[in-house]
Design an enzyme around this catalytic site. Structure first.
Site, PDB file in Angstrom:
ATOM      1  N   ASP A  53      25.007 -17.640 -28.730  1.00 16.60           N
ATOM      2  CA  ASP A  53      24.320 -17.300 -27.484  1.00 16.60           C
ATOM      3  C   ASP A  53      24.470 -15.815 -27.209  1.00 16.60           C
ATOM      4  OD1 ASP A  53      23.112 -17.944 -24.780  1.00 16.60           O
ATOM      5  OD2 ASP A  53      25.006 -17.004 -24.203  1.00 16.60           O
ATOM      6  N   TYR A  58      23.752  -8.103 -22.311  1.00 15.04           N
ATOM      7  CA  TYR A  58      25.038  -7.833 -22.947  1.00 15.04           C
ATOM      8  C   TYR A  58      24.970  -6.516 -23.731  1.00 15.04           C
ATOM      9  CZ  TYR A  58      25.653 -12.842 -21.988  1.00 15.04           C
ATOM     10  OH  TYR A  58      25.709 -14.082 -21.396  1.00 15.04           O
ATOM     11  N   LYS A  84      18.207 -14.788 -23.445  1.00 14.77           N
ATOM     12  CA  LYS A  84      17.895 -14.962 -22.033  1.00 14.77           C
ATOM     13  C   LYS A  84      16.769 -14.036 -21.592  1.00 14.77           C
ATOM     14  CE  LYS A  84      22.670 -16.355 -21.352  1.00 14.77           C
ATOM     15  NZ  LYS A  84      23.276 -15.837 -22.600  1.00 14.77           N
TER      16      LYS A  84
END
Length: 324
Positions: A53, A58, A84
């Protein structure tokens, strides 16, 4: 070690019961080198993890880029990726730190939960990850927990055409499953009242310490056939460190009440002959709805310790010991 695979909702997507959460290789709090990122990803792979993930958030794309470079030499059918949407990256200035990520990639970021914003975010993610297919797409950090009073506008945008765009992408076969990636129960319930979800990546709300999801969200997911992926199983630190001075809960210094509650949990775990961190991992793994439990670090040795803890068979009476 090999982990079993579990189905995501009613889709064809299956994930290993333990996944790797890639925030740390995006330099969350501490900068990791490219070599350290490769080392920990190799440790995850060698340990049997095949679900990874990540998110544009990030390290403003650094996590996705590092993960993509690692997976480049591997057969696409051998692993599952989730990323995401909700934040769109564009070229920007180089910063020393942004949103607790050290030395992020030189990108600006904006929130955009619209259909066009979702497609733009996915285009960037596909490039950094080196794949045209994303197995799971989570709508990231929508909800009042992140946006406060601004969330109403974001929800209107997402439910206006963002959700429908995700459905169309899924029907076209460019993504496999859709869900939310959030730190709160309430927004999940709000969306699921009217819009089906395949999966929810829920951080910190179904843990040994915080079991608030059990009240309403878990029954709702059971009824709807929605899977859970559990993140934040240490509640941002305190279930790993114990109730020490300076321990963090929910990304802030833990209150005295929280530290007292954790001290009780730690005593129960030690009575069973296991460290608190192991108990936290085993609790998450034992949750019936959990398709996968995410563990993430930039340190290969720490990942090995957590994998060893997950491999253990919990003692008799483990669940009953921590019954609410």
């Amino acid at each position: 070690m090999m982990f079993d695979t579990r189905q995501i909702g009613q889709t064809a997507t299956r994930v290993t019961s333990v996944g790797f959460g890639s925030a740390s290789i995006g330099n969350l709090y501490v900068e990791a080198t490219d070599a350290e990122a490769r080392d920990v990803l190799n440790t995850a792979w060698d340990g049997g993890i095949r679900y990874f993930d990540t998110a544009p958030h990030y390290g403003r794309g650094r996590s996705e880029a590092r993960l993509g470079a690692f997976l480049a030499g591997k057969a696409r059918d051998d692993y599952v990726i989730s990323t995401k949407v909700g934040r769109v990256l564009s070229p920007g200035a180089q910063l020393a730190e942004a949103d607790s990520f050290i030395n992020p990639l030189p990108n600006d970021v904006r929130y955009d939960y619209s259909g066009d914003g979702i497609e733009t975010a996915l285009e960037g993610s596909r490039t950094r990850l080196g794949t045209n297919y994303i197995d799971i797409v989570y709508v990231h950090d929508i909800g009042a927990y992140m946006h406060g009073i601004k969330n109403a506008a974001h929800m209107e945008t997402f439910l206006g055409d963002g959700y429908e765009r995700l459905i169309r992408l899924k029907e076209k076969g460019s993504i496999g499953a859709i869900g939310l990636g959030v730190n709160e129960n309430e927004v999940c319930i709000e969306v699921m009242n009217d819009y089906p979800l395949d999966v929810i990546l829920l951080a910190g709300r179904l843990t040994l310490l915080d079991r608030s999801a059990e009240e309403a969200l878990v029954p709702m997911c059971l009824n709807a056939g929605t899977s859970l992926v559990l993140g934040g199983v240490f509640n941002s630190g305190i279930l790993a460190t114990g109730p020490i001075k300076g321990a963090t809960y929910d990304y802030a210094p833990a209150s005295d009440d929280v530290r007292t509650a954790v001290a009780t949990l730690q005593a129960k775990a030690e009575n069973l002959g296991m460290p608190l961190a192991t108990a936290a991992l085993q609790f998450a793994k034992s949750t019936p709805l959990a398709a996968s439990v995410l563990i993430g670090t930039a340190e290969a040795s720490m990942l090995t310790r957590n994998l060893t803890a997950l491999e253990q068979v919990p003692p008799e009476g483990f669940i009953g010991t921590f019954a609410v």
